[in-house]
Each structure stands twice: as C-alpha cells, then as structure tokens.
Scaffold this motif. Structure first.
Motif, PDB file in Angstrom:
ATOM      1  N   HIS A  11       0.761  -1.147   0.051  1.00 24.07           N
ATOM      2  CA  HIS A  11       0.059   0.060   0.047  1.00 24.07           C
ATOM      3  C   HIS A  11       0.975   1.068  -0.099  1.00 24.07           C
ATOM      4  CE1 HIS A  11       0.505  -1.322   4.261  1.00 24.07           C
ATOM      5  NE2 HIS A  11       0.522   0.289   4.398  1.00 24.07           N
ATOM      6  N   LEU A  12       0.277   2.317  -0.691  1.00 28.25           N
ATOM      7  CA  LEU A  12       1.118   3.626  -0.702  1.00 28.25           C
ATOM      8  C   LEU A  12       0.877   4.408   0.362  1.00 28.25           C
ATOM      9  CD1 LEU A  12       2.856   5.203  -2.620  1.00 28.25           C
ATOM     10  CD2 LEU A  12       0.873   6.264  -3.639  1.00 28.25           C
ATOM     11  N   THR A  13       1.672   4.785   1.034  1.00 27.02           N
ATOM     12  CA  THR A  13       1.709   5.756   2.459  1.00 27.02           C
ATOM     13  C   THR A  13       2.392   7.172   2.148  1.00 27.02           C
ATOM     14  OG1 THR A  13       3.484   4.941   3.434  1.00 27.02           O
ATOM     15  CG2 THR A  13       1.575   3.766   3.974  1.00 27.02           C
ATOM     16  N   SER A  14       2.047   8.380   2.753  1.00 26.57           N
ATOM     17  CA  SER A  14       3.084   9.480   2.774  1.00 26.57           C
ATOM     18  C   SER A  14       4.462   9.100   2.976  1.00 26.57           C
ATOM     19  CB  SER A  14       2.291  10.447   3.355  1.00 26.57           C
ATOM     20  OG  SER A  14       1.980  10.090   4.720  1.00 26.57           O
ATOM     21  N   GLU A  15       4.736   8.010   3.635  1.00 24.65           N
ATOM     22  CA  GLU A  15       6.351   7.805   3.743  1.00 24.65           C
ATOM     23  C   GLU A  15       6.984   7.441   2.661  1.00 24.65           C
ATOM     24  OE1 GLU A  15       3.941   6.704   6.340  1.00 24.65           O
ATOM     25  OE2 GLU A  15       4.188   8.310   7.236  1.00 24.65           O
ATOM     26  N   LYS A  16       6.128   6.870   1.686  1.00 23.56           N
ATOM     27  CA  LYS A  16       6.874   6.247   0.394  1.00 23.56           C
ATOM     28  C   LYS A  16       6.674   7.325  -0.931  1.00 23.56           C
ATOM     29  CE  LYS A  16       5.867   1.512   1.849  1.00 23.56           C
ATOM     30  NZ  LYS A  16       5.094   0.358   1.318  1.00 23.56           N
ATOM     31  N   ALA A  17       5.809   8.285  -0.756  1.00 21.56           N
ATOM     32  CA  ALA A  17       5.748   9.260  -1.759  1.00 21.56           C
ATOM     33  C   ALA A  17       5.107  10.532  -1.405  1.00 21.56           C
ATOM     34  CB  ALA A  17       4.769   8.330  -2.843  1.00 21.56           C
ATOM     35  N   ASN A  18       5.231  11.542  -2.167  1.00 15.66           N
ATOM     36  CA  ASN A  18       4.573  12.670  -1.580  1.00 15.66           C
ATOM     37  C   ASN A  18       3.200  13.172  -2.308  1.00 15.66           C
ATOM     38  OD1 ASN A  18       4.281  15.330  -0.772  1.00 15.66           O
ATOM     39  ND2 ASN A  18       5.505  16.257  -2.537  1.00 15.66           N
ATOM     40  N   PHE A  19       2.295  12.848  -1.606  1.00 14.57           N
ATOM     41  CA  PHE A  19       0.846  12.826  -2.062  1.00 14.57           C
ATOM     42  C   PHE A  19      -0.003  13.291  -1.041  1.00 14.57           C
ATOM     43  CE2 PHE A  19       0.963   8.767  -0.654  1.00 14.57           C
ATOM     44  CZ  PHE A  19      -0.339   8.475  -0.073  1.00 14.57           C
ATOM     45  N   ASN A  20      -1.338  13.439  -1.243  1.00 18.37           N
ATOM     46  CA  ASN A  20      -2.186  13.897  -0.073  1.00 18.37           C
ATOM     47  C   ASN A  20      -2.467  12.874   0.756  1.00 18.37           C
ATOM     48  OD1 ASN A  20      -4.196  14.729   1.679  1.00 18.37           O
ATOM     49  ND2 ASN A  20      -5.330  15.947   0.127  1.00 18.37           N
ATOM     50  N   PRO A  57      -5.210   7.734   1.523  1.00 16.35           N
ATOM     51  CA  PRO A  57      -4.074   6.920   0.974  1.00 16.35           C
ATOM     52  C   PRO A  57      -4.728   5.871  -0.101  1.00 16.35           C
ATOM     53  CG  PRO A  57      -4.941   6.273   3.070  1.00 16.35           C
ATOM     54  CD  PRO A  57      -5.641   7.577   2.617  1.00 16.35           C
ATOM     55  N   TYR A  58      -3.677   4.950  -0.532  1.00 17.31           N
ATOM     56  CA  TYR A  58      -4.348   3.984  -1.724  1.00 17.31           C
ATOM     57  C   TYR A  58      -4.098   2.539  -0.894  1.00 17.31           C
ATOM     58  CZ  TYR A  58      -4.507   1.449  -6.065  1.00 17.31           C
ATOM     59  OH  TYR A  58      -4.881   0.428  -7.081  1.00 17.31           O
ATOM     60  N   GLY A  59      -5.169   1.570  -1.187  1.00 15.80           N
ATOM     61  CA  GLY A  59      -4.812   0.418  -0.801  1.00 15.80           C
ATOM     62  C   GLY A  59      -5.384   0.378   0.828  1.00 15.80           C
ATOM     63  N   SER A  60      -4.814  -0.548   1.503  1.00 13.40           N
ATOM     64  CA  SER A  60      -5.146  -0.539   2.724  1.00 13.40           C
ATOM     65  C   SER A  60      -4.249   0.285   3.919  1.00 13.40           C
ATOM     66  CB  SER A  60      -4.905  -2.165   3.340  1.00 13.40           C
ATOM     67  OG  SER A  60      -3.468  -2.422   3.086  1.00 13.40           O
ATOM     68  N   ALA A  61      -3.747   1.056   3.329  1.00  7.65           N
ATOM     69  CA  ALA A  61      -2.958   2.147   4.132  1.00  7.65           C
ATOM     70  C   ALA A  61      -4.229   3.066   4.952  1.00  7.65           C
ATOM     71  CB  ALA A  61      -2.030   2.840   3.544  1.00  7.65           C
ATOM     72  N   PRO A  62      -3.804   3.102   6.312  1.00  9.99           N
ATOM     73  CA  PRO A  62      -4.728   3.808   7.349  1.00  9.99           C
ATOM     74  C   PRO A  62      -4.569   5.343   6.701  1.00  9.99           C
ATOM     75  CG  PRO A  62      -2.999   3.036   8.557  1.00  9.99           C
ATOM     76  CD  PRO A  62      -2.848   2.613   7.035  1.00  9.99           C
ATOM     77  N   ASP A  76      11.226  -0.509  -7.089  1.00  7.62           N
ATOM     78  CA  ASP A  76      12.041  -1.469  -7.504  1.00  7.62           C
ATOM     79  C   ASP A  76      13.047  -1.638  -8.730  1.00  7.62           C
ATOM     80  OD1 ASP A  76      10.831  -2.788  -5.161  1.00  7.62           O
ATOM     81  OD2 ASP A  76       9.400  -3.877  -6.274  1.00  7.62           O
ATOM     82  N   PHE A  77      12.732  -0.546  -9.421  1.00  9.56           N
ATOM     83  CA  PHE A  77      13.457  -0.484 -10.616  1.00  9.56           C
ATOM     84  C   PHE A  77      14.742   0.843 -10.553  1.00  9.56           C
ATOM     85  CE2 PHE A  77       9.263  -1.517 -12.207  1.00  9.56           C
ATOM     86  CZ  PHE A  77       9.901  -2.784 -12.990  1.00  9.56           C
ATOM     87  N   GLY A  78      14.803   1.023  -9.118  1.00  7.21           N
ATOM     88  CA  GLY A  78      15.691   2.205  -8.892  1.00  7.21           C
ATOM     89  C   GLY A  78      15.211   3.552  -9.293  1.00  7.21           C
ATOM     90  N   LEU A  79      14.027   3.819  -9.351  1.00  9.29           N
ATOM     91  CA  LEU A  79      13.513   5.200 -10.076  1.00  9.29           C
ATOM     92  C   LEU A  79      13.040   5.833  -8.905  1.00  9.29           C
ATOM     93  CD1 LEU A  79      11.991   4.126 -13.508  1.00  9.29           C
ATOM     94  CD2 LEU A  79      14.204   5.095 -13.066  1.00  9.29           C
ATOM     95  N   PHE A  80      13.219   7.261  -8.755  1.00 11.15           N
ATOM     96  CA  PHE A  80      12.449   8.039  -7.963  1.00 11.15           C
ATOM     97  C   PHE A  80      11.427   8.807  -8.395  1.00 11.15           C
ATOM     98  CE2 PHE A  80      17.072   7.256  -6.488  1.00 11.15           C
ATOM     99  CZ  PHE A  80      16.935   7.208  -5.126  1.00 11.15           C
ATOM    100  N   ASP A  81      10.410   8.859  -7.386  1.00 13.99           N
ATOM    101  CA  ASP A  81       9.363  10.059  -7.462  1.00 13.99           C
ATOM    102  C   ASP A  81       8.233   9.444  -8.737  1.00 13.99           C
ATOM    103  OD1 ASP A  81      10.027  11.381  -5.306  1.00 13.99           O
ATOM    104  OD2 ASP A  81      11.342  12.374  -6.421  1.00 13.99           O
ATOM    105  N   MET A  82       8.321   8.289  -8.766  1.00  7.72           N
ATOM    106  CA  MET A  82       7.280   7.693  -9.930  1.00  7.72           C
ATOM    107  C   MET A  82       5.910   7.926  -9.589  1.00  7.72           C
ATOM    108  SD  MET A  82       9.230   7.283 -12.694  1.00  7.72           S
ATOM    109  CE  MET A  82       8.008   6.605 -13.624  1.00  7.72           C
ATOM    110  N   HIS A  83       5.402   7.932  -8.330  1.00  7.41           N
ATOM    111  CA  HIS A  83       4.113   8.271  -8.030  1.00  7.41           C
ATOM    112  C   HIS A  83       4.306   9.503  -6.890  1.00  7.41           C
ATOM    113  CE1 HIS A  83       4.724   3.811  -8.468  1.00  7.41           C
ATOM    114  NE2 HIS A  83       3.674   3.950  -8.978  1.00  7.41           N
ATOM    115  N   GLY A  84       3.214  10.274  -7.437  1.00  5.10           N
ATOM    116  CA  GLY A  84       3.223  11.455  -6.555  1.00  5.10           C
ATOM    117  C   GLY A  84       4.091  12.513  -6.848  1.00  5.10           C
ATOM    118  N   ASN A  85       4.179  13.693  -6.019  1.00  8.09           N
ATOM    119  CA  ASN A  85       5.236  14.825  -6.332  1.00  8.09           C
ATOM    120  C   ASN A  85       4.542  15.667  -7.232  1.00  8.09           C
ATOM    121  OD1 ASN A  85       7.099  16.096  -4.850  1.00  8.09           O
ATOM    122  ND2 ASN A  85       8.797  15.589  -6.218  1.00  8.09           N
TER     123      ASN A  85
END
Length: 130
Positions: free
Chosen positions: A1-10, A14-19, A39-48
């Motif tokens: 699940h995507l949390t605000s510790e993993k990407a910059n978004f509102n 959250p997405y998925g089961s993140a509270p 997992d591909f070594g790319l940064f900020d592919m989600h959010g920002n």
C-alpha cells in the motif's frame, strides 16, 4: 500500500489498505530523492508532480489500441499526464493513472516532466556491425 512515507501525495487519502490517520499532506513539491526508489531504482514515479507524457490523450484509446507498448493517437488537443502529484489522492498515484492536460498547461505548478537519456554503444546496438 502507498503511504505518505513512500511518496509525496495527499496522505489523507491513501491507496489500498494504508490507514488515512497516518497520512501527511505536505502541500508542496519535494526534492527528487526525498523518498525511497522503487524496485527499478527510479525515484518519485508516484506523487510529487504529474508526469507530462508525449502521448496525445484519447479517453477511448485503450479500447482499440495495440496491447503491447501503445503510443497513443497520432494527434490530439490534450497530452497525457500520469502518476499523480503532491495534492493527489493515493489512488491517482499510480503509473497507470492517466488524465488529460491542455498543451498550454506545462507550466502548471503540479505538472513536471522526466528527461530521459540513452547511451549508444555501437558494438552492442542491434543491426549495426562493430
């Protein structure tokens, strides 16, 4: 699940089961590399910022497109943006999430682009003799 510790978004959405109670809304962009690489070594592919793509937008394109590496219609009035931005809900912060942007909106505060460079090695290039 995507949390605000993993990407910059509102993170309030959250997405998925993140509270939602753990979500953080920064209210601005953050420097590249502020979050772990995927997992591909790319940064900020989600959010920002939403990623400005070269494809023209057609809401029905995928209903009749090739299944392998579709590149979008040959022309249009709007470009595709993907991946969500700092103000987006978690469900929009996916590379498969795609929306349209007017061509004049490239200077928008929440749309960016990712320059890509490739290296050319004539010894390993297909169809070229060393």
């Amino acid at each position: 699940h995507l949390t605000s510790e993993k990407a910059n978004f509102n993170g309030s959405f959250p997405y998925g089961s993140a509270p939602a109670v753990t979500g953080l809304f920064r209210g601005r962009t953050t420097p590249v590399g502020s979050f772990p690489a995927n997992d591909f070594g790319l940064f900020d592919m989600h959010g920002n910022v939403w990623e400005w793509c070269g494809d023209w937008y057609d809401e029905e394109f995928y209903e009749h497109s090739p299944t392998e590496n579709p590149v979008g219609p040959a022309r249009g009035e709007q470009r595709v943006i993907r991946g969500g931005g700092w103000f987006s809900k978690g469900e929009d912060c996916r590379s498969s999430s795609r929306f349209a942007a007017e061509t004049g909106s490239a200077a928008n505060f929440n749309i960016g682009f990712r320059p890509v460079a490739s290296s050319f090695n004539p010894e390993t290039a297909r169809g070229i003799e060393p």
